[in-house]
Scaffold this motif. Structure first.
Motif, mmCIF file in Angstrom:
data_model
loop_
_atom_site.group_PDB
_atom_site.id
_atom_site.type_symbol
_atom_site.label_atom_id
_atom_site.label_comp_id
_atom_site.label_asym_id
_atom_site.label_seq_id
_atom_site.Cartn_x
_atom_site.Cartn_y
_atom_site.Cartn_z
ATOM 1 N N LEU A 1 0.836 -1.201 0.000
ATOM 2 C CA LEU A 1 0.000 0.000 0.000
ATOM 3 C C LEU A 1 0.869 1.248 0.000
ATOM 4 O O LEU A 1 1.968 1.262 0.551
ATOM 5 N N GLY A 2 0.350 2.304 -0.621
ATOM 6 C CA GLY A 2 1.057 3.567 -0.660
ATOM 7 C C GLY A 2 0.255 4.671 -0.009
ATOM 8 O O GLY A 2 -0.983 4.647 0.000
ATOM 9 N N TYR A 3 0.969 5.654 0.547
ATOM 10 C CA TYR A 3 0.368 6.840 1.173
ATOM 11 C C TYR A 3 0.895 8.027 0.388
ATOM 12 O O TYR A 3 2.079 8.361 0.442
ATOM 13 N N THR A 4 0.021 8.671 -0.383
ATOM 14 C CA THR A 4 0.466 9.681 -1.319
ATOM 15 C C THR A 4 -0.581 10.782 -1.422
ATOM 16 O O THR A 4 -1.573 10.788 -0.678
ATOM 17 N N LEU A 5 -0.384 11.702 -2.346
ATOM 18 C CA LEU A 5 -1.389 12.729 -2.595
ATOM 19 C C LEU A 5 -2.472 12.173 -3.509
ATOM 20 O O LEU A 5 -2.178 11.483 -4.492
ATOM 21 N N GLU A 6 -3.717 12.495 -3.203
ATOM 22 C CA GLU A 6 -4.837 12.011 -3.998
ATOM 23 C C GLU A 6 -4.698 12.437 -5.455
ATOM 24 O O GLU A 6 -5.008 11.663 -6.374
ATOM 25 N N ALA A 7 -4.202 13.658 -5.681
ATOM 26 C CA ALA A 7 -4.066 14.155 -7.052
ATOM 27 C C ALA A 7 -3.088 13.317 -7.869
ATOM 28 O O ALA A 7 -3.243 13.186 -9.089
ATOM 29 N N ASP A 8 -2.074 12.731 -7.209
ATOM 30 C CA ASP A 8 -1.056 11.960 -7.926
ATOM 31 C C ASP A 8 -1.564 10.600 -8.406
ATOM 32 O O ASP A 8 -0.940 9.979 -9.274
ATOM 33 N N VAL A 9 -2.658 10.113 -7.816
ATOM 34 C CA VAL A 9 -3.165 8.788 -8.198
ATOM 35 C C VAL A 9 -4.597 8.839 -8.709
ATOM 36 O O VAL A 9 -5.230 7.806 -8.894
ATOM 37 N N ALA A 10 -5.122 10.048 -8.933
ATOM 38 C CA ALA A 10 -6.523 10.183 -9.351
ATOM 39 C C ALA A 10 -6.791 9.438 -10.652
ATOM 40 O O ALA A 10 -7.815 8.745 -10.782
ATOM 41 N N ASP A 11 -5.885 9.533 -11.628
ATOM 42 C CA ASP A 11 -6.096 8.836 -12.903
ATOM 43 C C ASP A 11 -6.083 7.316 -12.708
ATOM 44 O O ASP A 11 -6.877 6.597 -13.329
ATOM 45 N N ASP A 12 -5.181 6.825 -11.849
ATOM 46 C CA ASP A 12 -5.110 5.377 -11.591
ATOM 47 C C ASP A 12 -6.381 4.871 -10.934
ATOM 48 O O ASP A 12 -6.869 3.778 -11.252
ATOM 49 N N VAL A 13 -6.917 5.661 -9.995
ATOM 50 C CA VAL A 13 -8.138 5.244 -9.296
ATOM 51 C C VAL A 13 -9.318 5.242 -10.259
ATOM 52 O O VAL A 13 -10.133 4.301 -10.271
ATOM 53 N N ARG A 14 -9.429 6.284 -11.098
ATOM 54 C CA ARG A 14 -10.527 6.348 -12.062
ATOM 55 C C ARG A 14 -10.463 5.184 -13.054
ATOM 56 O O ARG A 14 -11.495 4.642 -13.460
ATOM 57 N N ALA A 15 -9.242 4.785 -13.432
ATOM 58 C CA ALA A 15 -9.084 3.721 -14.413
ATOM 59 C C ALA A 15 -9.168 2.331 -13.784
ATOM 60 O O ALA A 15 -9.168 1.330 -14.510
ATOM 61 N N GLY A 16 -9.239 2.268 -12.461
ATOM 62 C CA GLY A 16 -9.333 0.976 -11.796
ATOM 63 C C GLY A 16 -8.001 0.285 -11.586
ATOM 64 O O GLY A 16 -7.960 -0.863 -11.117
ATOM 65 N N ARG A 17 -6.901 0.960 -11.934
ATOM 66 C CA ARG A 17 -5.581 0.359 -11.721
ATOM 67 C C ARG A 17 -5.216 0.333 -10.236
ATOM 68 O O ARG A 17 -4.457 -0.522 -9.783
ATOM 69 N N LEU A 18 -5.749 1.304 -9.475
ATOM 70 C CA LEU A 18 -5.546 1.363 -8.036
ATOM 71 C C LEU A 18 -6.890 1.513 -7.350
ATOM 72 O O LEU A 18 -7.839 2.085 -7.918
ATOM 73 N N VAL A 19 -6.962 1.048 -6.116
ATOM 74 C CA VAL A 19 -8.167 1.173 -5.294
ATOM 75 C C VAL A 19 -7.825 2.040 -4.086
ATOM 76 O O VAL A 19 -6.822 1.801 -3.394
ATOM 77 N N GLN A 20 -8.638 3.064 -3.853
ATOM 78 C CA GLN A 20 -8.412 3.955 -2.718
ATOM 79 C C GLN A 20 -9.205 3.463 -1.509
ATOM 80 O O GLN A 20 -10.379 3.105 -1.620
#
Length: 299
Positions: A241-260
């Motif tokens: 798991l990673g702890y990062t800025l939401e803006a840095d992973v927003a595209d990954d979350v929208r695309a389903g590559r990452l789960v928040q």
């Protein structure tokens, strides 16, 4: 009174205000040892001890405090006169030294700095990207760009970025093997990618807040880094798991590559601020940069 004596009096005022040879030397653009030597010479010339020195601190003596009260009005008047002269300059010029960290450099400076340099060709900008917490006074920087909640209270801070949110993320494959955490304490059972600041020996804690309750978690895992892209690469590969800025992973979350996860424990916090010492008048070059960054913020 010659020029050297005037310079030494101004240097004494800086030491007395800063209570530190190191900080005063940075403001004056000289070494602490040279400044200490100048203060001993000033005391010998005046025939009175002006500064009480210990191994950890420096403070004006009673005589020094009295001299400082006399000097301050004159020094303030000189500073005002020099500031007024700045208004006669048609264009900002000189060197501008900025310290920031990699995420802020990408989010704040990359969109605005090229236009600034083209608009003000007489300014040379030096940007130092440091993921630690640099003391801009000691290091001799004109300004820094950091998150608002990390800026010292004695600095002048100007908002140059939107509020941010933290995010805890992992891949769908990782969560297929491990149940998603529902509270921050559950992270103690997970493999976490940790981050270490260059200026701190400890790992960066994962901080959360919900309903006024603040929780700081020390996580563990297979990887410790001081580089954000490397940490995210490991997270995207399913290592942990990673702890990062939401803006840095927003595209990954929208695309389903990452789960928040734990989104309800990650409220907004103050975004990027440019800050500079409160006792130092902002130069025309710095004022122009602030205006450029503020224009980018509202555009």
């Amino acid at each position: 009174m010659d020029r050297r004596e005037l310079n030494d009096l101004a240097a004494f005022a800086a030491v007395a205000r800063e209570r530190s040879f190191t900080r005063a030397a940075a403001l004056l653009g000289m070494s602490p040892s040279a400044l200490s030597h100048a203060m001993r010479g000033l005391e010998e010339w005046l025939g009175v001890r002006l500064l009480a020195r210990t191994t950890r601190s420096v403070a004006p003596t009673e005589a020094g405090a009295r001299l400082l009260r006399s000097l301050n009005p004159a020094l303030d008047e000189i500073a005002s006169g020099l500031e007024a002269l700045g208004g006669w300059r048609e264009r900002p010029s000189g060197t501008l030294r900025i310290t920031t960290f990699s995420t802020a450099a990408a989010a704040v400076l990359e969109p605005a700095l090229p236009a600034y340099l083209l608009a003000f060709p007489d300014v040379q900008v030096e940007v130092d990207v440091d993921n630690g917490l640099t003391d801009i006074v000691v290091a001799g920087f004109d300004a820094g760009i950091r998150f608002g909640d990390t800026v010292a209270k004695d600095m002048i801070a100007i908002r140059v970025g939107l509020d941010q949110r933290s995010a805890v993320v992992g891949t769908p494959e990782y969560f297929a093997r491990h149940p998603p955490p529902t509270t921050p304490r559950d992270l103690e059972q997970h493999a976490c990618i940790n981050y270490r600041l260059t200026t701190s020996p400890g790992l960066l804690p994962w901080e959360f807040e919900k309903d006024g309750r603040e929780v700081s978690i020390r996580t563990s895992g297979p990887l410790v880094v001081n580089n954000g892209p490397l940490a995210l690469a490991a997270v995207r590969a399913g290592v942990g798991l990673g702890y990062t800025l939401e803006a840095d992973v927003a595209d990954d979350v929208r695309a389903g590559r990452l789960v928040q996860v734990l989104a309800d424990w990650c409220p907004p916090f103050p975004g990027y601020y440019l800050y500079h010492p409160s006792r130092r008048q902002a130069s025309p070059a710095l004022r122009a940069l602030i205006a450029t960054l503020r224009a980018e913020l509202v555009s």
